[in-house]
Design a protein around this motif. Structure first.
Motif, PDB file in Angstrom:
ATOM      1  N   GLU A  71       0.824  -1.205   0.000  1.00 39.71           N
ATOM      2  CA  GLU A  71       0.000   0.000   0.000  1.00 39.71           C
ATOM      3  C   GLU A  71       0.860   1.258   0.000  1.00 39.71           C
ATOM      4  OE1 GLU A  71      -3.454   2.170   2.753  1.00 39.71           O
ATOM      5  OE2 GLU A  71      -2.793   0.116   3.208  1.00 39.71           O
ATOM      6  N   ILE A  72       1.913   1.267   0.812  1.00 38.21           N
ATOM      7  CA  ILE A  72       2.781   2.440   0.902  1.00 38.21           C
ATOM      8  C   ILE A  72       3.545   2.660  -0.399  1.00 38.21           C
ATOM      9  CG2 ILE A  72       4.862   3.352   2.011  1.00 38.21           C
ATOM     10  CD1 ILE A  72       3.840   2.067   4.628  1.00 38.21           C
ATOM     11  N   LEU A  73       4.120   1.608  -0.958  1.00 38.81           N
ATOM     12  CA  LEU A  73       4.928   1.758  -2.168  1.00 38.81           C
ATOM     13  C   LEU A  73       4.099   2.096  -3.396  1.00 38.81           C
ATOM     14  CD1 LEU A  73       7.637  -1.037  -1.777  1.00 38.81           C
ATOM     15  CD2 LEU A  73       7.767   1.393  -1.188  1.00 38.81           C
ATOM     16  N   SER A  74       2.792   1.798  -3.358  1.00 40.92           N
ATOM     17  CA  SER A  74       1.925   2.180  -4.470  1.00 40.92           C
ATOM     18  C   SER A  74       1.745   3.696  -4.546  1.00 40.92           C
ATOM     19  CB  SER A  74       0.550   1.504  -4.337  1.00 40.92           C
ATOM     20  OG  SER A  74      -0.185   2.044  -3.247  1.00 40.92           O
ATOM     21  N   GLN A  75       2.059   4.389  -3.444  1.00 44.16           N
ATOM     22  CA  GLN A  75       1.926   5.840  -3.388  1.00 44.16           C
ATOM     23  C   GLN A  75       3.284   6.529  -3.266  1.00 44.16           C
ATOM     24  OE1 GLN A  75      -1.303   7.089  -0.636  1.00 44.16           O
ATOM     25  NE2 GLN A  75      -1.689   4.913  -0.386  1.00 44.16           N
ATOM     26  N   THR A  76       4.341   5.769  -3.579  1.00 44.24           N
ATOM     27  CA  THR A  76       5.713   6.259  -3.470  1.00 44.24           C
ATOM     28  C   THR A  76       6.418   6.055  -4.806  1.00 44.24           C
ATOM     29  OG1 THR A  76       5.793   5.605  -1.138  1.00 44.24           O
ATOM     30  CG2 THR A  76       7.894   5.992  -2.221  1.00 44.24           C
ATOM     31  N   ASN A  77       7.308   6.982  -5.157  1.00 44.94           N
ATOM     32  CA  ASN A  77       8.119   6.760  -6.358  1.00 44.94           C
ATOM     33  C   ASN A  77       9.506   7.344  -6.151  1.00 44.94           C
ATOM     34  OD1 ASN A  77       8.771   5.983  -9.073  1.00 44.94           O
ATOM     35  ND2 ASN A  77       6.616   6.280  -9.607  1.00 44.94           N
ATOM     36  N   PHE A  78      10.387   7.001  -7.082  1.00 47.38           N
ATOM     37  CA  PHE A  78      11.808   7.280  -6.928  1.00 47.38           C
ATOM     38  C   PHE A  78      12.408   7.656  -8.273  1.00 47.38           C
ATOM     39  CE2 PHE A  78      16.107   5.269  -7.251  1.00 47.38           C
ATOM     40  CZ  PHE A  78      16.779   6.102  -6.365  1.00 47.38           C
ATOM     41  N   ALA A  79      13.288   8.642  -8.254  1.00 48.56           N
ATOM     42  CA  ALA A  79      14.020   8.997  -9.468  1.00 48.56           C
ATOM     43  C   ALA A  79      15.479   9.226  -9.109  1.00 48.56           C
ATOM     44  CB  ALA A  79      13.435  10.248 -10.116  1.00 48.56           C
ATOM     45  N   SER A  80      16.356   8.763  -9.984  1.00 49.16           N
ATOM     46  CA  SER A  80      17.788   8.939  -9.768  1.00 49.16           C
ATOM     47  C   SER A  80      18.488   8.967 -11.116  1.00 49.16           C
ATOM     48  CB  SER A  80      18.350   7.795  -8.927  1.00 49.16           C
ATOM     49  OG  SER A  80      19.758   7.844  -8.888  1.00 49.16           O
ATOM     50  N   SER A  81      19.566   9.714 -11.176  1.00 46.03           N
ATOM     51  CA  SER A  81      20.369   9.736 -12.398  1.00 46.03           C
ATOM     52  C   SER A  81      21.203   8.471 -12.530  1.00 46.03           C
ATOM     53  CB  SER A  81      21.306  10.956 -12.379  1.00 46.03           C
ATOM     54  OG  SER A  81      22.158  10.903 -11.248  1.00 46.03           O
ATOM     55  N   HIS A  82      21.139   7.605 -11.519  1.00 46.34           N
ATOM     56  CA  HIS A  82      22.016   6.425 -11.497  1.00 46.34           C
ATOM     57  C   HIS A  82      21.285   5.106 -11.784  1.00 46.34           C
ATOM     58  CE1 HIS A  82      24.733   9.314  -9.765  1.00 46.34           C
ATOM     59  NE2 HIS A  82      23.971   9.472  -8.707  1.00 46.34           N
ATOM     60  N   ILE A  83      19.985   5.157 -12.047  1.00 47.19           N
ATOM     61  CA  ILE A  83      19.267   3.919 -12.314  1.00 47.19           C
ATOM     62  C   ILE A  83      19.163   3.675 -13.817  1.00 47.19           C
ATOM     63  CG2 ILE A  83      17.930   4.062 -10.183  1.00 47.19           C
ATOM     64  CD1 ILE A  83      15.526   4.959 -11.820  1.00 47.19           C
ATOM     65  N   ALA A  84      19.001   2.423 -14.192  1.00 48.49           N
ATOM     66  CA  ALA A  84      18.903   2.048 -15.596  1.00 48.49           C
ATOM     67  C   ALA A  84      17.488   1.598 -15.926  1.00 48.49           C
ATOM     68  CB  ALA A  84      19.887   0.931 -15.902  1.00 48.49           C
ATOM     69  N   MET A  85      17.103   1.788 -17.166  1.00 47.36           N
ATOM     70  CA  MET A  85      15.820   1.323 -17.690  1.00 47.36           C
ATOM     71  C   MET A  85      16.102   0.267 -18.756  1.00 47.36           C
ATOM     72  SD  MET A  85      13.280   3.403 -16.451  1.00 47.36           S
ATOM     73  CE  MET A  85      13.086   5.055 -15.747  1.00 47.36           C
ATOM     74  N   PRO A  86      15.106  -0.555 -19.118  1.00 50.57           N
ATOM     75  CA  PRO A  86      15.300  -1.530 -20.201  1.00 50.57           C
ATOM     76  C   PRO A  86      15.758  -0.848 -21.488  1.00 50.57           C
ATOM     77  CG  PRO A  86      13.295  -2.036 -18.992  1.00 50.57           C
ATOM     78  CD  PRO A  86      13.787  -0.725 -18.467  1.00 50.57           C
ATOM     79  N   TYR A  87      16.961  -1.153 -21.924  1.00 54.91           N
ATOM     80  CA  TYR A  87      17.587  -0.428 -23.035  1.00 54.91           C
ATOM     81  C   TYR A  87      16.956  -0.710 -24.390  1.00 54.91           C
ATOM     82  CZ  TYR A  87      21.477   1.319 -20.192  1.00 54.91           C
ATOM     83  OH  TYR A  87      22.245   1.991 -19.265  1.00 54.91           O
ATOM     84  N   SER A  88      16.301  -1.855 -24.535  1.00 53.66           N
ATOM     85  CA  SER A  88      15.763  -2.218 -25.854  1.00 53.66           C
ATOM     86  C   SER A  88      14.393  -1.612 -26.115  1.00 53.66           C
ATOM     87  CB  SER A  88      15.672  -3.735 -25.979  1.00 53.66           C
ATOM     88  OG  SER A  88      14.807  -4.266 -24.981  1.00 53.66           O
ATOM     89  N   LEU A  89      13.849  -0.883 -25.151  1.00 54.75           N
ATOM     90  CA  LEU A  89      12.545  -0.248 -25.296  1.00 54.75           C
ATOM     91  C   LEU A  89      12.694   1.241 -25.561  1.00 54.75           C
ATOM     92  CD1 LEU A  89      10.581  -1.889 -22.323  1.00 54.75           C
ATOM     93  CD2 LEU A  89      10.714  -2.658 -24.705  1.00 54.75           C
ATOM     94  N   THR A  90      11.687   1.819 -26.170  1.00 56.74           N
ATOM     95  CA  THR A  90      11.694   3.260 -26.383  1.00 56.74           C
ATOM     96  C   THR A  90      11.311   3.973 -25.080  1.00 56.74           C
ATOM     97  OG1 THR A  90       9.359   3.396 -27.010  1.00 56.74           O
ATOM     98  CG2 THR A  90      10.959   2.934 -28.772  1.00 56.74           C
ATOM     99  N   VAL A  91      11.473   5.271 -25.088  1.00 54.70           N
ATOM    100  CA  VAL A  91      11.074   6.086 -23.935  1.00 54.70           C
ATOM    101  C   VAL A  91       9.605   5.869 -23.619  1.00 54.70           C
ATOM    102  CG1 VAL A  91      10.627   8.473 -23.217  1.00 54.70           C
ATOM    103  CG2 VAL A  91      12.849   7.852 -24.217  1.00 54.70           C
ATOM    104  N   GLU A  92       8.751   5.950 -24.627  1.00 55.37           N
ATOM    105  CA  GLU A  92       7.316   5.802 -24.396  1.00 55.37           C
ATOM    106  C   GLU A  92       6.959   4.394 -23.931  1.00 55.37           C
ATOM    107  OE1 GLU A  92       3.012   6.918 -26.466  1.00 55.37           O
ATOM    108  OE2 GLU A  92       4.882   7.163 -27.591  1.00 55.37           O
ATOM    109  N   GLU A  93       7.625   3.385 -24.478  1.00 54.08           N
ATOM    110  CA  GLU A  93       7.353   2.010 -24.051  1.00 54.08           C
ATOM    111  C   GLU A  93       7.730   1.803 -22.589  1.00 54.08           C
ATOM    112  OE1 GLU A  93       7.892  -0.335 -28.333  1.00 54.08           O
ATOM    113  OE2 GLU A  93       9.626  -0.012 -27.021  1.00 54.08           O
ATOM    114  N   ASN A  94       8.827   2.392 -22.160  1.00 55.37           N
ATOM    115  CA  ASN A  94       9.203   2.306 -20.752  1.00 55.37           C
ATOM    116  C   ASN A  94       8.149   2.943 -19.862  1.00 55.37           C
ATOM    117  OD1 ASN A  94      11.772   1.072 -19.772  1.00 55.37           O
ATOM    118  ND2 ASN A  94      12.635   2.217 -21.486  1.00 55.37           N
TER     119      ASN A  94
END
Length: 238
Positions: A71-94
């Motif tokens: 319940e708590i994490l559903s209302q929490t989010n995180f952003a960092s310049s050091h995390i990676a996203m799936p590289y084979s997807l586009t920005v919109e797909e991510n």
């Protein structure tokens, strides 16, 4: 909004976070400052329940994180310049994947809105592997804004951005915080940014909180001219 009491984390006998306690009021931006190795990232990871505390208590929205994780994490989010996203997807797909994971209402509409707000239209169809470091930072922030969280943890959100883009990003964060009364924990190595963005600052060193207050209160406590001078003083002490 957030209450942390006697929070401690040890790794193989080494104490990374040492019995820290602090509060974050609803709608407040709290700066988390300290040299490398101070325990900032470990603290953030415990607030996200990525790392299990050795001891101590974390209450978010009046609920114990260990007992109300989903319940708590559903209302929490995180952003960092050091995390990676799936590289084979586009920005919109991510963004689409995260919108589905968080069950964001009106998903495409919200994705379009965030892309517009962060001026990402030119890269929405670009593969993530082809993004510059600044564009990756912006994608991470877009992912965090997407869910309209009540608690937002931002780890150096303007890193790798040029001065104009960094200024626009800070303005967007402040606008979002004011519009939705979002509570934010904010880290940066840019001392002017910390002063500009934070209502209060907690200063960590060697796993402990060594100062807690406004930028002016902290500089006065250490008898220094500004936060940068305080930072250098604490870093030299080790």
């Amino acid at each position: 909004m957030v209450k942390v009491r006697e929070l401690t984390k040890k790794f193989n006998g080494i104490t990374a976070v040492d019995h820290i306690s602090f509060d974050i009021r609803k709608g407040e931006i709290l700066g988390l400052l300290g040299p490398n190795g101070a325990g900032k990232t470990t603290t953030i990871h415990m607030l996200l329940d990525i790392v299990t505390p050795t001891s101590g208590e974390i209450l978010i929205g009046g609920q114990d994180l260990s007992q109300h994780r989903e319940e708590i994490l559903s209302q929490t989010n995180f952003a960092s310049s050091h995390i990676a996203m799936p590289y084979s997807l586009t920005v919109e797909e991510n963004l689409n994947i995260f919108a589905r994971l968080y069950e964001v209402p009106h998903q495409q509409e919200r994705i379009d809105q965030v892309i517009d707000e962060l001026e990402m239209a030119s890269i929405r169809s670009k593969l993530t592997r082809a993004l510059s470091s600044g564009q990756m930072t912006r994608l991470s922030l877009a992912k965090a804004f997407l869910t309209q969280p009540k608690l937002l943890l931002l780890d150096e959100p303007t890193a790798s951005l040029d001065p104009d883009s960094a200024d626009k990003t800070r303005t967007l964060i402040q606008k979002y915080q004011q519009q939705f009364e979002c509570t934010i924990l904010y880290t940066s190595h840019n001392m002017r940014e910390m002063e500009q963005m934070s209502n209060r600052i907690i200063f960590m060193s060697n796993g402990k909180i060594v100062a807690n207050g406004t930028a002016q209160e902290i500089t006065s406590q250490f008898g220094r001219r500004d936060l940068e001078d305080v930072f250098l003083t604490v870093a030299r002490r080790g």
